[in-house]
Design a protein around this motif. Structure first.
Motif, PDB file in Angstrom:
ATOM      1  N   THR A 259      51.276  38.251  36.993  1.00  0.00           N
ATOM      2  CA  THR A 259      51.252  37.139  36.037  1.00  0.00           C
ATOM      3  C   THR A 259      49.898  36.449  36.116  1.00  0.00           C
ATOM      4  OG1 THR A 259      52.184  35.605  37.673  1.00  0.00           O
ATOM      5  CG2 THR A 259      53.740  36.741  36.217  1.00  0.00           C
ATOM      6  N   ALA A 260      49.542  35.739  35.047  1.00  0.00           N
ATOM      7  CA  ALA A 260      48.241  35.057  35.019  1.00  0.00           C
ATOM      8  C   ALA A 260      48.190  33.896  36.008  1.00  0.00           C
ATOM      9  CB  ALA A 260      47.944  34.565  33.606  1.00  0.00           C
TER      10      ALA A 260
ATOM     11  N   PHE B 124      41.682  30.985  37.151  1.00  0.00           N
ATOM     12  CA  PHE B 124      40.594  30.490  36.314  1.00  0.00           C
ATOM     13  C   PHE B 124      40.133  29.105  36.753  1.00  0.00           C
ATOM     14  CE2 PHE B 124      42.765  33.604  33.689  1.00  0.00           C
ATOM     15  CZ  PHE B 124      41.712  34.343  33.175  1.00  0.00           C
ATOM     16  N   ASN B 125      41.040  28.341  37.351  1.00  0.00           N
ATOM     17  CA  ASN B 125      40.717  26.984  37.783  1.00  0.00           C
ATOM     18  C   ASN B 125      39.636  26.972  38.853  1.00  0.00           C
ATOM     19  OD1 ASN B 125      41.453  24.856  40.120  1.00  0.00           O
ATOM     20  ND2 ASN B 125      41.761  23.887  38.120  1.00  0.00           N
TER      21      ASN B 125
ATOM     22  N   PHE C 141      31.434  33.509  45.470  1.00  0.00           N
ATOM     23  CA  PHE C 141      32.367  32.797  46.337  1.00  0.00           C
ATOM     24  C   PHE C 141      33.584  32.267  45.587  1.00  0.00           C
ATOM     25  CE2 PHE C 141      29.297  29.689  44.868  1.00  0.00           C
ATOM     26  CZ  PHE C 141      30.076  28.605  44.504  1.00  0.00           C
ATOM     27  N   SER C 142      33.404  31.843  44.336  1.00  0.00           N
ATOM     28  CA  SER C 142      34.533  31.313  43.580  1.00  0.00           C
ATOM     29  C   SER C 142      35.510  32.428  43.186  1.00  0.00           C
ATOM     30  CB  SER C 142      34.045  30.580  42.330  1.00  0.00           C
ATOM     31  OG  SER C 142      33.284  31.441  41.507  1.00  0.00           O
ATOM     32  N   SER C 143      35.003  33.608  42.905  1.00  0.00           N
ATOM     33  CA  SER C 143      35.886  34.743  42.617  1.00  0.00           C
ATOM     34  C   SER C 143      36.643  35.166  43.869  1.00  0.00           C
ATOM     35  CB  SER C 143      35.073  35.932  42.077  1.00  0.00           C
ATOM     36  OG  SER C 143      34.560  35.658  40.797  1.00  0.00           O
ATOM     37  N   ILE C 144      35.965  35.119  45.020  1.00  0.00           N
ATOM     38  CA  ILE C 144      36.647  35.404  46.289  1.00  0.00           C
ATOM     39  C   ILE C 144      37.766  34.397  46.522  1.00  0.00           C
ATOM     40  CG2 ILE C 144      36.358  35.436  48.798  1.00  0.00           C
ATOM     41  CD1 ILE C 144      33.547  36.535  48.376  1.00  0.00           C
ATOM     42  N   ALA C 145      37.497  33.125  46.230  1.00  0.00           N
ATOM     43  CA  ALA C 145      38.521  32.084  46.385  1.00  0.00           C
ATOM     44  C   ALA C 145      39.707  32.339  45.459  1.00  0.00           C
ATOM     45  CB  ALA C 145      37.915  30.711  46.104  1.00  0.00           C
ATOM     46  N   ALA C 146      39.437  32.754  44.226  1.00  0.00           N
ATOM     47  CA  ALA C 146      40.516  33.035  43.271  1.00  0.00           C
ATOM     48  C   ALA C 146      41.395  34.178  43.762  1.00  0.00           C
ATOM     49  CB  ALA C 146      39.922  33.366  41.898  1.00  0.00           C
ATOM     50  N   VAL C 147      40.766  35.231  44.265  1.00  0.00           N
ATOM     51  CA  VAL C 147      41.518  36.396  44.749  1.00  0.00           C
ATOM     52  C   VAL C 147      42.341  36.034  45.973  1.00  0.00           C
ATOM     53  CG1 VAL C 147      41.319  38.706  45.753  1.00  0.00           C
ATOM     54  CG2 VAL C 147      39.878  38.068  43.813  1.00  0.00           C
ATOM     55  N   THR C 148      41.722  35.352  46.944  1.00  0.00           N
ATOM     56  CA  THR C 148      42.431  35.038  48.183  1.00  0.00           C
ATOM     57  C   THR C 148      43.601  34.086  47.943  1.00  0.00           C
ATOM     58  OG1 THR C 148      40.813  33.278  48.635  1.00  0.00           O
ATOM     59  CG2 THR C 148      40.428  35.426  49.647  1.00  0.00           C
ATOM     60  N   ALA C 149      43.429  33.124  47.051  1.00  0.00           N
ATOM     61  CA  ALA C 149      44.529  32.203  46.739  1.00  0.00           C
ATOM     62  C   ALA C 149      45.705  32.946  46.136  1.00  0.00           C
ATOM     63  CB  ALA C 149      44.044  31.109  45.787  1.00  0.00           C
ATOM     64  N   TYR C 150      45.423  33.796  45.155  1.00  0.00           N
ATOM     65  CA  TYR C 150      46.502  34.504  44.464  1.00  0.00           C
ATOM     66  C   TYR C 150      47.224  35.461  45.407  1.00  0.00           C
ATOM     67  CZ  TYR C 150      49.018  36.570  40.542  1.00  0.00           C
ATOM     68  OH  TYR C 150      50.009  36.976  39.670  1.00  0.00           O
ATOM     69  N   VAL C 151      46.468  36.262  46.135  1.00  0.00           N
ATOM     70  CA  VAL C 151      47.078  37.253  47.026  1.00  0.00           C
ATOM     71  C   VAL C 151      47.879  36.573  48.128  1.00  0.00           C
ATOM     72  CG1 VAL C 151      46.602  39.093  48.696  1.00  0.00           C
ATOM     73  CG2 VAL C 151      45.336  39.011  46.534  1.00  0.00           C
ATOM     74  N   THR C 152      47.333  35.505  48.702  1.00  0.00           N
ATOM     75  CA  THR C 152      48.013  34.806  49.797  1.00  0.00           C
ATOM     76  C   THR C 152      49.332  34.197  49.347  1.00  0.00           C
ATOM     77  OG1 THR C 152      45.906  34.275  50.856  1.00  0.00           O
ATOM     78  CG2 THR C 152      47.813  32.953  51.487  1.00  0.00           C
TER      79      THR C 152
ATOM     80  N   ILE D 201      33.624  42.171  39.663  1.00  0.00           N
ATOM     81  CA  ILE D 201      34.524  43.208  40.172  1.00  0.00           C
ATOM     82  C   ILE D 201      35.771  42.586  40.799  1.00  0.00           C
ATOM     83  CG2 ILE D 201      34.779  45.016  41.921  1.00  0.00           C
ATOM     84  CD1 ILE D 201      31.795  45.666  41.453  1.00  0.00           C
ATOM     85  N   PHE D 202      35.561  41.615  41.674  1.00  0.00           N
ATOM     86  CA  PHE D 202      36.692  40.986  42.360  1.00  0.00           C
ATOM     87  C   PHE D 202      37.637  40.322  41.357  1.00  0.00           C
ATOM     88  CE2 PHE D 202      33.678  40.162  46.183  1.00  0.00           C
ATOM     89  CZ  PHE D 202      33.831  41.477  46.583  1.00  0.00           C
ATOM     90  N   PHE D 203      37.064  39.515  40.449  1.00  0.00           N
ATOM     91  CA  PHE D 203      37.897  38.766  39.509  1.00  0.00           C
ATOM     92  C   PHE D 203      38.554  39.704  38.497  1.00  0.00           C
ATOM     93  CE2 PHE D 203      38.593  35.523  36.106  1.00  0.00           C
ATOM     94  CZ  PHE D 203      39.395  34.675  36.852  1.00  0.00           C
ATOM     95  N   GLY D 204      37.809  40.690  38.037  1.00  0.00           N
ATOM     96  CA  GLY D 204      38.369  41.645  37.092  1.00  0.00           C
ATOM     97  C   GLY D 204      39.506  42.441  37.700  1.00  0.00           C
TER      98      GLY D 204
END
Length: 329
Positions: free
Chosen positions: A146-147, A253-254, A73-84, A135-138
């Protein structure tokens, strides 16, 4: 049906009362040691700072109640935040409702990957979500321009600092119930009602308590599981927007690093890793205790590197208490 009813009935215990007393004891001890007092302002601040955790905790609780586990779930959150936020930066900034819509939809899509593998192919939930988390985070790290995203839409600051109710303290500064806090509280109330009073809630408890009894009662296990893992993704997406609004930038990463924090809080709140036991109120109190401990460490000048030690200790103690209570029952 009697077996199914008894399995669900066993979920209710005095865990919430015990946690409430623990919070009072912690507040008294922390106040004496750090010479600070807790007030309504402190409570509002705690709700705001823990809002993203609270929403992710709802998803983790749903999975645990069904007898599963989700560490993606945390990797999903990282992906959705960045993409959005990246999308909104590229298309005029958007608004908070658009952000919730995009992040929620992306979360459902990523959660559906877990749902298909777990509910349809019957693969182990822990292995699946460990794999998809990487997979999601990678994939995000490999393809992100950018990071971090320090440029954010204007609505982020307004939503993150906005308040629905505002007060003035003795020193003249203002405080109140923030938009972030009310979003989390609203979802907590909604899901507390769902788990207590709806067929879906009873199905989730039933599957975790006794899968065989649930199957004999006519409950569709794969459909319930499919919904749960998709909805965990949705809640992770919503939480990612709250987290972005809180810190006013996107750092994958946060939010990706909070997995164990949320799981520890939910287990502390009384959720069983074996399924069938846990409540929204308990999870809320578990998150509150975790944040009280973390905030007190900051006030006492303890290095943040001790956070991981505290979270690990809380998780072990929580599991131990749960097992002891189960043996007693």
């Amino acid at each position: 049906m009697n077996k199914l009813y008894n399995a669900i009935k066993r979920n209710h215990n005095g865990q919430e009362f015990f946690l409430f007393l623990l919070i009072i004891v912690l507040i008294v001890i922390i106040s004496l040691i750090s010479h600070t007092s807790y007030s309504l302002e402190s409570f509002f601040d705690l709700l705001k700072s823990s809002s993203a955790y609270l929403i992710m905790a709802i998803g983790v609780l749903l999975v645990m109640l069904s007898g599963g586990i989700d560490v993606s779930f945390s990797s999903i959150a990282a992906v959705t935040a960045y993409v959005t936020i990246f999308y909104q930066n590229s298309h005029g900034g958007g608004n908070v409702w658009q952000a919730f819509l995009i992040a929620g939809f992306l979360g459902i899509c990523l959660g559906a990957v877990n749902a298909v593998l777990i509910s349809l192919f019957n693969l182990p939930a822990l292995i699946v979500t460990l794999a998809t988390s990487n997979i999601f985070f990678g994939f995000l790290l490999e393809n992100a321009p950018t990071a971090h995203l320090s440029k954010i839409p204007e609505w982020v600051k307004g939503f993150g600092s906005g308040r629905i109710i505002e007060f003035t303290n003795a020193s003249g500064s203002t405080y109140g119930l923030s938009y972030l806090a009310i979003t989390a509280v609203a979802l907590l109330i909604v899901f507390s009602i769902i788990l207590k009073y709806t067929g879906l809630g009873r199905n989730i408890y039933a599957i975790g308590s006794s899968r065989e009894a649930a199957r004999r009662a006519g409950i569709s296990i794969w459909r319930t599981q499919f919904f749960i893992y998709c909805f965990v993704g949705f809640l992770a997406g919503i939480a990612s927007i709250l987290n972005t609004s809180l810190i006013s930038y996107v750092n994958p990463f946060n939010i990706q690093s909070v997995t164990m924090d949320v799981i520890a809080a939910v287990v502390l709140g009384g959720a069983s890793l074996l399924g069938g036991k846990g409540t929204i109120v308990g999870s809320f109190l578990g998150v509150a205790i975790l944040f009280l401990i973390k905030n007190s460490l900051v006030q006492l000048g303890v290095p943040s590197t001790w956070d991981s030690v505290i979270v690990g200790s809380v998780l072990i103690i929580s599991i131990g208490i749960t097992m002891i209570r189960s043996d007693e029952n």
